[in-house]
Design an enzyme around this catalytic site. Structure first.
Site, PDB file in Angstrom:
ATOM      1  N   ASP A  94       0.976  -1.328  -0.167  1.00  0.00           N
ATOM      2  CA  ASP A  94      -0.300   0.129   0.061  1.00  0.00           C
ATOM      3  C   ASP A  94       0.722   1.421   0.037  1.00  0.00           C
ATOM      4  O   ASP A  94       2.178   1.025   0.217  1.00  0.00           O
ATOM      5  CB  ASP A  94      -0.894  -0.131   1.282  1.00  0.00           C
ATOM      6  CG  ASP A  94      -2.394   0.989   1.298  1.00  0.00           C
ATOM      7  OD1 ASP A  94      -1.765   1.673  -0.014  1.00  0.00           O
ATOM      8  OD2 ASP A  94      -2.509   1.208   2.077  1.00  0.00           O
ATOM      9  N   ASP A 272      -7.962  -7.107   0.152  1.00  0.00           N
ATOM     10  CA  ASP A 272      -7.283  -8.066   2.169  1.00  0.00           C
ATOM     11  C   ASP A 272      -8.101  -6.647   3.010  1.00  0.00           C
ATOM     12  O   ASP A 272      -8.961  -5.822   2.896  1.00  0.00           O
ATOM     13  CB  ASP A 272      -6.222  -6.540   1.256  1.00  0.00           C
ATOM     14  CG  ASP A 272      -5.835  -5.116   1.225  1.00  0.00           C
ATOM     15  OD1 ASP A 272      -5.730  -4.324   2.679  1.00  0.00           O
ATOM     16  OD2 ASP A 272      -6.597  -5.079   0.808  1.00  0.00           O
ATOM     17  N   CYS A 310     -14.341 -26.842   9.105  1.00  0.00           N
ATOM     18  CA  CYS A 310     -12.946 -26.929   8.592  1.00  0.00           C
ATOM     19  C   CYS A 310     -12.135 -28.080   8.532  1.00  0.00           C
ATOM     20  O   CYS A 310     -12.086 -28.360   9.398  1.00  0.00           O
ATOM     21  CB  CYS A 310     -12.761 -25.821   9.031  1.00  0.00           C
ATOM     22  SG  CYS A 310     -11.171 -24.587   9.166  1.00  0.00           S
ATOM     23  N   CYS A 312      -8.912 -27.411   8.465  1.00  0.00           N
ATOM     24  CA  CYS A 312      -7.863 -26.736   8.950  1.00  0.00           C
ATOM     25  C   CYS A 312      -6.604 -27.451  10.062  1.00  0.00           C
ATOM     26  O   CYS A 312      -7.445 -28.547  10.985  1.00  0.00           O
ATOM     27  CB  CYS A 312      -7.322 -25.295   9.884  1.00  0.00           C
ATOM     28  SG  CYS A 312      -8.256 -24.761  11.565  1.00  0.00           S
ATOM     29  N   CYS A 315      -8.539 -27.055  14.267  1.00  0.00           N
ATOM     30  CA  CYS A 315      -9.898 -27.624  14.063  1.00  0.00           C
ATOM     31  C   CYS A 315      -9.687 -28.916  13.868  1.00  0.00           C
ATOM     32  O   CYS A 315     -10.892 -29.453  15.030  1.00  0.00           O
ATOM     33  CB  CYS A 315     -11.177 -27.059  12.803  1.00  0.00           C
ATOM     34  SG  CYS A 315     -12.127 -25.630  12.836  1.00  0.00           S
ATOM     35  N   HIS A 341      -6.648 -19.985  11.558  1.00  0.00           N
ATOM     36  CA  HIS A 341      -8.013 -20.468  11.100  1.00  0.00           C
ATOM     37  C   HIS A 341      -8.507 -19.713  10.491  1.00  0.00           C
ATOM     38  O   HIS A 341      -9.419 -19.749   9.282  1.00  0.00           O
ATOM     39  CB  HIS A 341      -9.072 -21.095  12.199  1.00  0.00           C
ATOM     40  CG  HIS A 341     -10.242 -20.948  12.064  1.00  0.00           C
ATOM     41  ND1 HIS A 341     -10.986 -22.138  11.352  1.00  0.00           N
ATOM     42  CD2 HIS A 341     -11.352 -20.116  11.895  1.00  0.00           C
ATOM     43  CE1 HIS A 341     -12.265 -22.871  11.629  1.00  0.00           C
ATOM     44  NE2 HIS A 341     -12.303 -20.610  12.035  1.00  0.00           N
TER      45      HIS A 341
END
Length: 379
Positions: A94, A272, A310, A312, A315, A341
């Protein structure tokens, strides 16, 4: 076209959602894509290995903060952001315009540039469109943003016109400086920014202006600055329709599933936000059934995962009860696991969205996802 970095691979037959590939110096990036924010060249509470494990191909860093500390010369000597941080995939930086607007109470915006005082020590600095291009070239940013003038929701049109006039002047000067850097071997891409506040005629003027610059991509700024969600969606949709279809399009500062799905519906490719990791540090987890606040007493003996759907590692390996315990005890691991997560959840959501677009069922996916997400009762 100065540099063709974007290939559209499929457009959903039922709307404007599309998949594509951005061709960047540190590898291709599939779109639509959510980009984690690493303001200080680090995504808070996560390592670069975590980000690679999840599968991200691009992250953000911020010019304002890195310019002030450790300084662009230091980053350049380390081998740019990639050498400094160890992240070998793409960086988008940015310009710092938003931070000048939001963090510095003592600032002066003129056609020359943005004069401001550091939020760290109060020292005085000047950003010009040329100097901001130069700093981002020192960073070796894969995508850099032009310096622009941000304006808040609810300002008078006269103020919005002045901000747009300066932003247009800065865009032309940034392009000229970027072309010089390209001649010197810099490979990063420059995106101009559509502004115009919430006035349709100013948005149309800005969209035409940035389109005529013919730069590698286009960013849409000045949204998600406190306006109602309905106005965000309508103004974004209005703006996107005015931009060339073949350019990659980036809307700045959105990071919740509902806003992301609205953006993709309108034809946006990149977005973003700090929100997924900021919320994580406050104990808020994304789930298919809404946002889960892990601090609640009812999870104290809940030994199920945060989200049963989920996959991941959080989880798979940790229960709500344990994650609540970590949060209540202010353990560092709480922020690490929650951040992992939330970013995994969004990255996986992007994968599902790209598949849905390829199968011409994005609108169905969007409707089903939002119906369930908004009806969630585990907040």
């Amino acid at each position: 076209m100065l540099t063709n970095i974007f290939t559209i691979t499929h457009s959903d037959s039922n709307g404007r959602a599309r998949t594509g590939v951005m061709h960047l110096p540190h590898g291709d990036v599939e779109t639509p894509v959510f980009m984690p924010v690493g303001t200080n060249a680090t995504v808070k509470a996560l390592t670069k290995d975590d980000l690679e494990e999840i599968g991200f191909e691009i992250i953000l860093a911020n010019t304002y903060h890195l310019y002030l500390r450790p300084g662009s010369d230091t980053v350049e000597q380390a081998g740019g952001l990639h050498g400094f941080s160890g992240w070998k995939r793409n960086f988008l930086t940015d310009s710092g315009g938003f931070q000048v607007w939001s963090l510095s109470p003592l600032r002066k915006i003129t056609m020359q540039g943005a004069e401001f005082r550091s939020n760290i020590d109060g020292s005085k600095h000047l950003f010009t469109p040329e100097s901001v291009v130069d700093v981002q070239a020192q960073f070796n940013s894969d995508i850099q943003m032009q310096l622009d003038v941000c304006s808040g929701y609810g300002i008078e049109k006269k103020e919005a016109v002045r901000a747009l006039e300066i932003t247009e002047n800065w865009a032309e000067r940034a392009k000229a400086e970027w072309l010089k850097k390209r001649d010197q071997g810099y490979l990063g891409m420059l995106f101009p920014i559509v502004q115009g506040n919430f006035f349709e005629d100013l948005r149309a003027r800005s969209a035409e202006f940035v389109s005529n610059l013919d730069l590698p991509g286009i960013a849409i700024g000045g949204l998600s600055v406190g306006e109602p969600a309905e106005l965000f969606a309508s103004m974004l949709d209005y703006t996107v329709r005015l931009l060339p279809q073949g350019k990659v399009k980036y809307v700045m500062g959105i990071g919740t599933p509902d806003y992301i799905l609205d953006a993709i519906h309108s034809g946006i490719d990149m977005f973003d936000c700090v929100l997924p990791t900021r919320n994580a540090r406050n104990g808020s987890y994304f789930t298919h059934d809404g946002n889960l606040s892990i601090k609640q007493e009812r999870f104290a003996r809940d030994f199920t995962p945060v989200d049963r759907e989920c996959n991941c590692k959080v989880c798979r390996n940790y229960s709500r009860a344990y994650l609540r315990h970590l949060f209540k005890e202010q353990e560092i691991l709480s922020a690490m696991l929650a951040s992992y997560h939330n970013l995994y959840f969004l990255h996986n959501m992007m994968h599902e969205i790209r598949n849905a677009i390829r199968e011409n069922r994005f609108e169905e996916y969007r409707s089903n996802f939002l119906t369930r997400f908004k009806a969630g009762n585990i907040r």
